[in-house]
Design a protein around this motif. Sequence first.
Motif, mmCIF file in Angstrom:
data_model
loop_
_atom_site.group_PDB
_atom_site.id
_atom_site.type_symbol
_atom_site.label_atom_id
_atom_site.label_comp_id
_atom_site.label_asym_id
_atom_site.label_seq_id
_atom_site.Cartn_x
_atom_site.Cartn_y
_atom_site.Cartn_z
ATOM 1 N N ILE A 460 0.847 -1.209 0.000
ATOM 2 C CA ILE A 460 0.000 0.000 0.000
ATOM 3 C C ILE A 460 0.873 1.246 0.000
ATOM 4 O O ILE A 460 0.572 2.234 -0.675
ATOM 5 N N VAL A 461 1.967 1.202 0.773
ATOM 6 C CA VAL A 461 2.912 2.332 0.778
ATOM 7 C C VAL A 461 3.488 2.531 -0.625
ATOM 8 O O VAL A 461 3.649 3.667 -1.096
ATOM 9 N N ASN A 462 3.766 1.447 -1.315
ATOM 10 C CA ASN A 462 4.290 1.533 -2.684
ATOM 11 C C ASN A 462 3.291 2.226 -3.622
ATOM 12 O O ASN A 462 3.682 2.947 -4.542
ATOM 13 N N LEU A 463 1.992 1.998 -3.373
ATOM 14 C CA LEU A 463 0.969 2.629 -4.220
ATOM 15 C C LEU A 463 1.052 4.150 -4.188
ATOM 16 O O LEU A 463 0.747 4.817 -5.188
ATOM 17 N N ILE A 464 1.421 4.735 -3.030
ATOM 18 C CA ILE A 464 1.379 6.205 -2.902
ATOM 19 C C ILE A 464 2.731 6.858 -3.155
ATOM 20 O O ILE A 464 2.895 8.061 -2.921
ATOM 21 N N CYS A 465 3.700 6.096 -3.646
ATOM 22 C CA CYS A 465 4.983 6.701 -4.051
ATOM 23 C C CYS A 465 4.748 7.687 -5.191
ATOM 24 O O CYS A 465 3.909 7.460 -6.067
ATOM 25 N N SER A 466 5.517 8.746 -5.210
ATOM 26 C CA SER A 466 5.320 9.801 -6.216
ATOM 27 C C SER A 466 5.537 9.304 -7.641
ATOM 28 O O SER A 466 5.014 9.886 -8.597
ATOM 29 N N SER A 467 6.282 8.211 -7.792
ATOM 30 C CA SER A 467 6.568 7.690 -9.136
ATOM 31 C C SER A 467 5.437 6.828 -9.697
ATOM 32 O O SER A 467 5.444 6.479 -10.880
ATOM 33 N N ASP A 472 -2.994 4.677 -8.875
ATOM 34 C CA ASP A 472 -2.392 3.981 -7.738
ATOM 35 C C ASP A 472 -2.367 4.895 -6.519
ATOM 36 O O ASP A 472 -2.723 4.484 -5.401
ATOM 37 N N ARG A 473 -1.929 6.136 -6.743
ATOM 38 C CA ARG A 473 -1.841 7.082 -5.618
ATOM 39 C C ARG A 473 -3.230 7.396 -5.065
ATOM 40 O O ARG A 473 -3.414 7.503 -3.845
ATOM 41 N N GLN A 474 -4.205 7.540 -5.961
ATOM 42 C CA GLN A 474 -5.577 7.797 -5.513
ATOM 43 C C GLN A 474 -6.069 6.695 -4.573
ATOM 44 O O GLN A 474 -6.538 6.971 -3.459
ATOM 45 N N TRP A 475 -5.946 5.434 -5.005
ATOM 46 C CA TRP A 475 -6.513 4.341 -4.221
ATOM 47 C C TRP A 475 -5.649 3.988 -3.015
ATOM 48 O O TRP A 475 -6.166 3.556 -1.981
ATOM 49 N N GLY A 476 -4.346 4.223 -3.122
ATOM 50 C CA GLY A 476 -3.493 4.065 -1.941
ATOM 51 C C GLY A 476 -3.877 5.056 -0.851
ATOM 52 O O GLY A 476 -3.989 4.699 0.333
ATOM 53 N N LEU A 477 -4.116 6.307 -1.251
ATOM 54 C CA LEU A 477 -4.559 7.325 -0.285
ATOM 55 C C LEU A 477 -5.920 6.975 0.305
ATOM 56 O O LEU A 477 -6.164 7.167 1.500
ATOM 57 N N CYS A 478 -6.822 6.441 -0.542
ATOM 58 C CA CYS A 478 -8.153 6.047 -0.045
ATOM 59 C C CYS A 478 -8.047 4.985 1.048
ATOM 60 O O CYS A 478 -8.804 5.018 2.028
ATOM 61 N N ILE A 479 -7.106 4.064 0.881
ATOM 62 C CA ILE A 479 -6.915 3.016 1.895
ATOM 63 C C ILE A 479 -6.417 3.636 3.199
ATOM 64 O O ILE A 479 -6.909 3.303 4.291
ATOM 65 N N PHE A 480 -5.472 4.569 3.106
ATOM 66 C CA PHE A 480 -5.012 5.245 4.327
ATOM 67 C C PHE A 480 -6.112 6.137 4.915
ATOM 68 O O PHE A 480 -6.211 6.277 6.141
ATOM 69 N N ASP A 481 -6.941 6.737 4.058
ATOM 70 C CA ASP A 481 -8.100 7.506 4.555
ATOM 71 C C ASP A 481 -8.974 6.634 5.454
ATOM 72 O O ASP A 481 -9.434 7.064 6.517
ATOM 73 N N ASP A 482 -9.223 5.397 4.993
ATOM 74 C CA ASP A 482 -10.053 4.474 5.772
ATOM 75 C C ASP A 482 -9.394 4.114 7.105
ATOM 76 O O ASP A 482 -10.075 3.990 8.131
ATOM 77 N N VAL A 495 1.700 7.381 10.490
ATOM 78 C CA VAL A 495 1.650 8.736 9.941
ATOM 79 C C VAL A 495 2.835 9.053 9.030
ATOM 80 O O VAL A 495 2.696 9.770 8.022
ATOM 81 N N GLU A 496 4.005 8.514 9.349
ATOM 82 C CA GLU A 496 5.183 8.832 8.529
ATOM 83 C C GLU A 496 5.097 8.215 7.134
ATOM 84 O O GLU A 496 5.800 8.645 6.218
ATOM 85 N N TYR A 497 4.254 7.206 6.983
ATOM 86 C CA TYR A 497 4.063 6.623 5.652
ATOM 87 C C TYR A 497 3.206 7.522 4.757
ATOM 88 O O TYR A 497 3.406 7.568 3.546
ATOM 89 N N PHE A 498 2.211 8.196 5.363
ATOM 90 C CA PHE A 498 1.255 8.927 4.508
ATOM 91 C C PHE A 498 1.271 10.445 4.700
ATOM 92 O O PHE A 498 0.625 11.166 3.939
#
Length: 689
Positions: A460-467, A472-482, A495-498
């Motif tokens: 999941i952390v890999n999903l929100i990498c800037s690259s 991927d970033r959208q749905w990775g953030l959604c998972i952390f939102d939840d 917190v340091e992951y997101f």
Amino acid sequence: QDPHPRVRAAACSTLGQMATDFAPNFQKKFHETVIAALLRTMENQGNQRVQSHAASALIIFIEDCPKALLVLYLDNMVRNLHSILVIKLQELIRNGTKLALEQLVTTIASVADTIEEKFVPYYDIFMPSLKHIVELAVQKELKLLKGKTIECISHVGLAVGKEKFMQDASNVMQLLLKTQSDLSNMEDDDPQTSYMVSAWARMCKILGNDFQQYLPLVIEPLIKTASAKPDVALLDTQDVENMSDDDGWQFVNLGDQQSFGIKTSGLEAKATACQMLVYYAKELREGFVEYTEQVVKLMVPLLKFYFHDNVRVAAAESMPYLLECARIHGPEYLAQIWQFICDPLIKAIGTEPDTDVLSEIMNSFAKSIEVMGDGCLNDEHLEELGEILKTKLEGHFKNQELRQVKRQEENYDQQVEMSLQDEDECDVYILTKVSDILHSLFSTYKEKILPWFEQLLPLIVNLICSSRPWPDRQWGLCIFDDIIEHCSPTSFKYVEYFRWPMLLNMRDNNPEVRQAAAYGLGVMAQFGGDDYRSLCSEAVPLLVKVIKCANSKTKKNVIATENCISAVGKILRFKPNCVNVDEVLPHWLSWLPLHEDKEEAIQTLSFLCDLIESNHPVVLGPNNSNLPKIISIIAEGKINETINYEDPCAKRLANVVRQVQTSEELWLECISQLDDVQQEALQELLNFA
């Protein structure tokens, strides 16, 4: 008004396209002109095809037209539609012409669907003609007309409600039962099939418990059709060549001069029967309880019915509704049914080969977890699910790498790129379903699921990498939102992951990513606890910058922007000590109302009620100078259907309006700044809340 019919037809099509592309602003700005023009064109009896185009454009226009606007033209529009219906019905009887009539009944359905209870005064003038069409449409070439008219009747019944519809319910049910009895004899491409399925669903919804009297008449034939085993055969290639295409068989060559064949003619009826069982379970609940076990034992094995995708889709879709039915029977019975369902459903996620079907199975599993609640999965189930989701995520990354390799190959061209983009969309869709399953686990298990989740955390952390690509970033953030929303304050350990991805993605070019980041910042304020104070402070300037951007309210950007406005409101409401409330509040008020995101809109209106009820001086303004603005926000909330009468917020907003009405001078000043539609919306709010 052009003399040439093709020009008039093209003009209608253009208006329909504009109503789709520019909704709902197109409807709000041009309702008077467009509705009048399309009705005039429909009244012109000179050309059926032009009438059909006009009716089609009116349907599209109505779909996104706010109810408060449509009622302004209601009487004239409905009476015009009825006059045209009478003429077209006579043409059907005399000449068998049906083209304009097919579109007309769909237009009537669309109007009824939009205006709902306001259709009651017109019910009696339409229903006899609609029933007459169903009775007349017996020839093969009229099947589409019959299907659309049955659909229209069900829309009208749903709009006017059970009390009004009951006078015709028995008669309409007999028409439906007659058509239903022919289900097993319907051809695979029979146009009535899809209309019948949706009509039955609405009839269940309209009649509620009164539908139960009809259930024994329809359930057994349905179960029989849904249980039918397909005819299969292993034939020599020569035997296959001798068979006619009309025999309804499809063959797959297995080599060695042999082919596997399946008779497809009964498969569509089986799929339709399964879909109708889904609707009955969904709508009847208590009335369906006695059939729950029988249908569960039918549906679970159909998760592996690889001869027809829609059968597996219906089987998956039925699971949460059947669990709802089982719950009525008691916790022990529910546990037994879940034990029968759970293992095959998880295994189907791991083995389903078709992406569309897989998405339905994953969606069904997520809903089933929400029905069953905390503790519904044992250790073995969680272990198996974890491995499957890990495989899906790893496959997602691997597929992206393979697509990048294919883009470097010699045969790469535009056609290859289109194929790769299709593959990418399928992968992203499955990623959304992974997110749905995780959402259901976080919302039911809360922080207790986090130790299990940590096996997926690196992915999941890999999903929100800037690259990563923006989906991927959208749905990775959604998972952390939840995680933030449902697992706080424990969520702070991640917190340091997101933290930086969430803040940095507020500036992303893609509105979907900004929306996910903004929503996360809002739930941090609402649910996150004191640990998130500094992060909320950092977020406010970024949120404000997005809101104030010149193109923030365009169709593409508006939902992301509204999430930003809502997030600022949540920070003001739940973390007031990390922001200068008096400085930010006037800006926040100026950004209201929210139009597009209904869920966030009602949250902002709830906060607005808090502020008004506490007589907050900044919100009310000097000498109550902000009240006209506040009253217009409330009116717009009603027009945009943000305000739901069942929500406690509706009564609070109505009380705000009533309080202002106690000062005649202030009330006159407020309504002098409202147009007729806004004033009518306020009156409707006062009448019902």
